[in-house]
Scaffold this motif. Structure first.
Motif, mmCIF file in Angstrom:
data_model
loop_
_atom_site.group_PDB
_atom_site.id
_atom_site.type_symbol
_atom_site.label_atom_id
_atom_site.label_comp_id
_atom_site.label_asym_id
_atom_site.label_seq_id
_atom_site.Cartn_x
_atom_site.Cartn_y
_atom_site.Cartn_z
ATOM 1 N N PRO A 1 54.557 15.956 43.895
ATOM 2 C CA PRO A 1 55.976 16.177 44.196
ATOM 3 C C PRO A 1 56.353 17.652 44.266
ATOM 4 O O PRO A 1 57.180 18.051 45.098
ATOM 5 C CB PRO A 1 56.691 15.468 43.043
ATOM 6 N N THR A 2 55.753 18.474 43.396
ATOM 7 C CA THR A 2 56.039 19.914 43.443
ATOM 8 C C THR A 2 55.494 20.519 44.722
ATOM 9 O O THR A 2 56.172 21.319 45.392
ATOM 10 C CB THR A 2 55.418 20.619 42.224
ATOM 11 N N ALA A 3 54.255 20.148 45.070
ATOM 12 C CA ALA A 3 53.656 20.674 46.296
ATOM 13 C C ALA A 3 54.487 20.285 47.510
ATOM 14 O O ALA A 3 54.716 21.099 48.418
ATOM 15 C CB ALA A 3 52.220 20.166 46.436
ATOM 16 N N ARG A 4 54.973 19.054 47.544
ATOM 17 C CA ARG A 4 55.777 18.616 48.683
ATOM 18 C C ARG A 4 57.125 19.333 48.715
ATOM 19 O O ARG A 4 57.626 19.693 49.787
ATOM 20 C CB ARG A 4 55.988 17.109 48.627
ATOM 21 N N SER A 5 57.697 19.544 47.543
ATOM 22 C CA SER A 5 58.946 20.295 47.468
ATOM 23 C C SER A 5 58.764 21.685 48.050
ATOM 24 O O SER A 5 59.611 22.186 48.810
ATOM 25 C CB SER A 5 59.396 20.394 46.000
ATOM 26 N N PRO B 1 48.832 23.053 30.929
ATOM 27 C CA PRO B 1 49.825 21.963 30.953
ATOM 28 C C PRO B 1 50.468 21.824 32.335
ATOM 29 O O PRO B 1 50.655 22.809 33.057
ATOM 30 C CB PRO B 1 50.858 22.409 29.908
ATOM 31 N N VAL B 2 50.820 20.597 32.692
ATOM 32 C CA VAL B 2 51.401 20.333 34.009
ATOM 33 C C VAL B 2 52.645 21.186 34.233
ATOM 34 O O VAL B 2 52.851 21.730 35.328
ATOM 35 C CB VAL B 2 51.739 18.832 34.157
ATOM 36 N N GLU B 3 53.465 21.333 33.201
ATOM 37 C CA GLU B 3 54.697 22.106 33.349
ATOM 38 C C GLU B 3 54.390 23.564 33.703
ATOM 39 O O GLU B 3 55.114 24.188 34.488
ATOM 40 C CB GLU B 3 55.510 22.048 32.057
ATOM 41 N N GLU B 4 53.321 24.100 33.133
ATOM 42 C CA GLU B 4 52.942 25.479 33.440
ATOM 43 C C GLU B 4 52.432 25.589 34.869
ATOM 44 O O GLU B 4 52.736 26.560 35.589
ATOM 45 C CB GLU B 4 51.877 25.956 32.454
ATOM 46 N N LEU B 5 51.660 24.590 35.305
ATOM 47 C CA LEU B 5 51.128 24.599 36.675
ATOM 48 C C LEU B 5 52.264 24.494 37.693
ATOM 49 O O LEU B 5 52.265 25.217 38.703
ATOM 50 C CB LEU B 5 50.139 23.450 36.857
ATOM 51 N N THR B 6 53.212 23.602 37.455
ATOM 52 C CA THR B 6 54.308 23.443 38.425
ATOM 53 C C THR B 6 55.195 24.687 38.461
ATOM 54 O O THR B 6 55.642 25.106 39.526
ATOM 55 C CB THR B 6 55.149 22.192 38.111
ATOM 56 N N ALA B 7 55.427 25.274 37.291
ATOM 57 C CA ALA B 7 56.248 26.498 37.267
ATOM 58 C C ALA B 7 55.557 27.623 38.032
ATOM 59 O O ALA B 7 56.211 28.388 38.764
ATOM 60 C CB ALA B 7 56.506 26.918 35.823
ATOM 61 N N ARG B 8 54.246 27.728 37.876
ATOM 62 C CA ARG B 8 53.513 28.780 38.584
ATOM 63 C C ARG B 8 53.497 28.515 40.085
ATOM 64 O O ARG B 8 53.626 29.459 40.893
ATOM 65 C CB ARG B 8 52.087 28.873 38.046
ATOM 66 N N LEU B 9 53.358 27.262 40.485
ATOM 67 C CA LEU B 9 53.414 26.938 41.914
ATOM 68 C C LEU B 9 54.749 27.370 42.515
ATOM 69 O O LEU B 9 54.793 27.945 43.616
ATOM 70 C CB LEU B 9 53.207 25.442 42.133
ATOM 71 N N ARG B 10 55.825 27.131 41.811
ATOM 72 C CA ARG B 10 57.140 27.505 42.342
ATOM 73 C C ARG B 10 57.296 29.016 42.403
ATOM 74 O O ARG B 10 57.891 29.549 43.348
ATOM 75 C CB ARG B 10 58.248 26.858 41.515
ATOM 76 N N PRO C 1 59.236 11.721 40.166
ATOM 77 C CA PRO C 1 58.773 12.451 41.350
ATOM 78 C C PRO C 1 59.890 12.749 42.347
ATOM 79 O O PRO C 1 59.915 13.825 42.956
ATOM 80 C CB PRO C 1 57.728 11.512 41.962
ATOM 81 N N MET C 2 60.823 11.814 42.529
ATOM 82 C CA MET C 2 61.900 12.045 43.486
ATOM 83 C C MET C 2 62.781 13.212 43.043
ATOM 84 O O MET C 2 63.212 14.029 43.863
ATOM 85 C CB MET C 2 62.725 10.766 43.668
ATOM 86 N N ILE C 3 63.039 13.312 41.753
ATOM 87 C CA ILE C 3 63.828 14.437 41.245
ATOM 88 C C ILE C 3 63.063 15.742 41.423
ATOM 89 O O ILE C 3 63.625 16.759 41.849
ATOM 90 C CB ILE C 3 64.195 14.193 39.769
ATOM 91 N N LEU D 1 49.578 9.969 46.203
ATOM 92 C CA LEU D 1 48.303 10.450 46.744
ATOM 93 C C LEU D 1 48.127 10.042 48.201
ATOM 94 O O LEU D 1 47.465 10.737 48.970
ATOM 95 C CB LEU D 1 47.137 9.916 45.903
ATOM 96 N N ALA D 2 48.722 8.915 48.584
ATOM 97 C CA ALA D 2 48.585 8.456 49.972
ATOM 98 C C ALA D 2 49.384 9.308 50.939
ATOM 99 O O ALA D 2 48.903 9.657 52.026
ATOM 100 C CB ALA D 2 49.009 6.994 50.088
ATOM 101 N N PHE D 3 50.609 9.679 50.570
ATOM 102 C CA PHE D 3 51.496 10.358 51.513
ATOM 103 C C PHE D 3 52.140 11.637 50.960
ATOM 104 O O PHE D 3 52.963 12.243 51.634
ATOM 105 C CB PHE D 3 52.591 9.400 51.977
ATOM 106 N N GLY D 4 51.781 12.011 49.744
ATOM 107 C CA GLY D 4 52.237 13.289 49.223
ATOM 108 C C GLY D 4 53.561 13.279 48.508
ATOM 109 O O GLY D 4 53.977 14.302 47.959
ATOM 110 N N GLY D 5 54.254 12.154 48.485
ATOM 111 C CA GLY D 5 55.553 12.127 47.841
ATOM 112 C C GLY D 5 56.158 10.742 47.890
ATOM 113 O O GLY D 5 55.480 9.753 48.178
ATOM 114 N N LEU D 6 57.456 10.660 47.618
ATOM 115 C CA LEU D 6 58.154 9.384 47.602
ATOM 116 C C LEU D 6 59.639 9.639 47.824
ATOM 117 O O LEU D 6 60.236 10.482 47.153
ATOM 118 C CB LEU D 6 57.927 8.675 46.257
ATOM 119 N N ASP D 7 60.232 8.928 48.781
ATOM 120 C CA ASP D 7 61.641 9.114 49.133
ATOM 121 C C ASP D 7 62.472 7.854 49.022
ATOM 122 O O ASP D 7 63.690 7.933 48.872
ATOM 123 C CB ASP D 7 61.776 9.591 50.589
#
Length: 692
Positions: A243-247, A310-319, A554-556, A505-511
């Motif tokens: 979800p972060t990557a798609r964002s 931690p996931v939170e650290e990875l997502t923060a760094r991606l952003r 994930p949607m948020i 994993l199939a489509f990268g996100g969810l809407d």
């Protein structure tokens, strides 16, 4: 009757395009020259058949060929205005077409027409591009091939490149082809078979040389902590990061009401590249072959943390890296744009690389996203080859910009059809292997959405997904670009998490989530057991809660809004006989709609409900015994139940699964994008169930 030259050309193209070592998807082109009768003069005329713009060699058909008169094409040499007015020559090709001309001519048409050989192949093999992007590629080409393959310095594809290669062919009669600096290879021959043999000789000889002479660690020594996680851990982390990557990939398009669709791969070649100490340097250099960076952007976004954080650290760094990426891309555009350059197309990455986990690639639809990932894998293969025998040295950024923001490329984008209403949307539909769920998934797919068919029966879910994908035109090989089938028990918390992860994993996100899974037992109060009550509440009340809660995270995180739709029932409003467990459960679902609409609205997530009634034909619930039970309650034959339900409605119409699917689509469309907390009756008019 099809010309023999055309038959041989298509067969050769299919063989070459079937093997990714020869060329990338939709990359390169092949041609043949021959004669046909001019219907105007009844005289033979010399023609060129060449793969048209945007086609793929592996699936090429005759309508995908451009057909041009050679005399007129060659006469363009006399009016060629020079490199500075290169783009004008593409429009000139239209004046060389024979008859209706077939497909639109590609930028490489001049190369095929001007080279004095009956058959020509221009391909983008990884081994050939590895030489083409090596710092000393000219020396390597000479060392490997002698004088049978000639080096051509980088030149942007176009008419002048065609003139260059034609001159090289004339000056080197012994040559079978050439390596195009920064780009690919071209081969020629007197027959189709000879040309194919020459192409494969160049490709395979280059590959053997790289394998025999290349150093074993072209990406440098592995970095501590950056190696691949065990498969289950990396897949779970990929789902958490998707979800972060798609964002990140959708920030610009999301502001325009569109979304990117994603593709994930943890191919071992990607993981090896990301573990190497040279990965940051090589990723920053970007890709080289025009086909590569047109689809992957000038360079990827590379996470610079090990995967055990931690996931939170990875997502923060991606952003944080995303903000730097956007600034760098804007600077790249500003540095090279001319006053007449096309407007910037967005500053978000198309490729997001996560060491130890894999690669996310993004595009306007699943196929585009998947192909972008395939192209970056091609680029990794190219880097490996170039670095193993030399130093990877792609074309400079000014040249990349000229191609990425080429007016011809912009014109091609402008010719593309407008996207469908739900293009870029990713939908998860529960209980979707039959009945209302299947009809809903089919309607969403027809409107452009990627759909995940979740059902207790995995085989039925997969079959429904394949049927739905074929129904919107997907080939048998590419049904997963439109729909995938997964197993999901909505009563099981862990199973629901796996289902949502599978969708990510199939489509990268969810809407878009459609809570449709359901069942019913029609019994009077005194015959309703606790097991009956628990089963229906577990599937529909608990199940809808679990799916909504698991999908909301994930949607948020995507920051793109979204939709959750509950398939409730007329029974959530109407008190009918012998139906306490089912109706109470549907009332629970109906109130979940109101509660979640109030809670999730601040994130742009709309929650609405559909209240069907009397959906007999095609319904999984009715087929499972519910129909017979309800028919007995109303004293009618089971075969007449649909007619009975229609007769008691205001409109006197039978409700079908497709009618419910229509309502789901409408409530998720742009026309109702300011609507949340709504219940839409799809019951042909049952006054007792009117909302009030």
């Amino acid at each position: 009757m099809t010309n023999q030259a055309v038959t041989e050309l298509i067969e050769r193209s299919h063989r070459l395009g079937a093997d990714k070592k020869n060329t990338n998807y939709a990359g390169g082109n092949t041609s043949a020259k021959g004669t046909a009768t001019d219907p105007v003069t009844s005289q033979p005329v010399e023609l060129l058949w060449v793969k048209g713009s945007g086609g793929d060699l592996g699936t090429l058909t005759e309508p995908g060929l451009s057909v041009l008169r050679l005399d007129r094409l060659r006469a363009l040499v006399d009016v060629y205005p020079g490199v500075e007015r290169e783009d004008e020559m593409v429009a000139a090709f239209d004046h060389c077409l024979f008859g209706k001309g077939g497909a639109a001519p590609s930028i490489d048409t001049a190369m095929h027409g001007l080279v004095d050989a009956p058959h020509v192949d221009h391909l983008h093999p990884d081994s050939g591009i590895a030489l083409a992007t090596a710092a000393d590629g000219e020396r390597l080409t000479r060392e490997i091939f002698g004088d049978t393959v000639v080096w051509v310095p980088w030149r942007r594809p176009g008419f002048q490149l065609g003139l260059d290669i034609a001159a090289i062919k004339q000056a080197n009669p012994q040559a079978i082809g050439c390596v195009l600096g920064g780009h690919g290879i071209t081969a020629w021959g007197d027959t189709s078979a000879e040309t194919e043999r020459h192409s494969l000789t160049i490709i395979d000889t280059a590959a053997r040389y790289l394998a025999e002479h290349g150093r074993p660690d072209p990406f440098g020594p592995p970095r501590d902590g950056f190696g691949p996680l065990p498969r289950e851990r990396r897949r779970a982390l990929a789902a958490a990061l998707a979800p972060t990557a798609r964002s990140i990939a959708s920030q610009d398009s999301g502001a325009q009401g569109r979304r990117m669709v994603g593709h994930f791969t943890d191919d071992e070649r990607v993981l090896e590249f990301l573990a190497g100490s040279e990965a940051p340097r090589l990723a920053a250099l970007g890709t080289s072959c025009p086909d590569h960076f047109l689809r992957t952007k000038v360079r990827p976004l590379l996470l610079d943390l090990p995967p055990d954080r931690p996931v939170e650290e990875l997502t923060a760094r991606l952003r944080a890296l995303h903000e730097s990426y956007r600034a760098d891309y804007q600077a790249y555009y500003d540095a090279h744009a001319e006053p007449d350059s096309p407007a910037i197309r967005g500053t978000d990455p198309a490729i997001v690389l996560v060491p130890g986990v894999g690669m996310f690639s993004f595009g306007k639809d699943k196929q585009t996203a998947r192909v972008a990932g395939e192209f970056y894998l091609n680029a990794i293969n190219v880097m490996r080859g170039a670095e193993s025998v030399s130093t990877y040295a792609p074309i400079d950024e000014a040249e990349k910009f000229r191609i990425e923001y080429w007016a011809l490329e912009e014109a091609k984008l402008a010719r593309m059809p407008q996207p469908k209403e739900l293009a870029g949307r990713i939908a998860l539909v529960t209980g979707a292997a039959s009945g209302i769920g299947k009809a809903t998934a089919a309607r969403l797919a027809a409107e452009g959405a990627c759909v995940v068919i979740a059902d207790l029966d995995a085989a039925k879910a997969e079959a429904a997904a394949a049927e739905i994908a074929r129904g919107v035109g997907a080939s048998a090989q590419n049904t997963a670009d439109v729909a995938v089938g997964i197993v999901a028990d909505v009563t099981d918390e862990a199973a629901v998490q796996r289902a949502v992860d599978d969708a990510l994993l199939a489509f990268g996100g969810l809407d878009l989530v459609v809570n449709n899974a359901g069942l019913s037992l029609s019994k009077p109060l005194l015959e309703t057991t606790v097991a009956d009550w628990d089963l229906q509440h577990d599937v529909m009340a608990r199940g809808s809660f679990l799916v909504s809660r698991t999908a909301a995270g994930p949607m948020i995180e995507q920051r793109l809004g979204g939709d959750i739709v509950y398939i409730s029932s007329k029974n959530s409003i109407f008190a009918g006989p012998n139906n306490i467990a089912y109706s109470a459960t549907k009332a629970d679902q109906a109130h979940q709609v109101r509660l979640l609409a109030a809670e999730l609205g601040e994130h742009g997530i709309r929650v609405n409900g559909i209240n069907p009634d009397g959906v007999v034909r095609g319904s999984g619930i009715f087929a499972g015994g519910w129909g017979a039970q309800r028919a007995a309650v109303y004293g009618v034959a089971e075969d007449d139940l649909g007619k009975y339900y229609a007769g008691r409605t205001i409109l006197k119409r039978e409700v079908l699964p497709e009618h419910v699917a229509n309502a789901v689509f409408v409530v998720c469309s742009r026309d109702l994008d300011h609507t949340t907390g709504l219940h839409i009756p799809v019951d042909a008019g049952v006054a007792a169930a009117f909302l009030r």
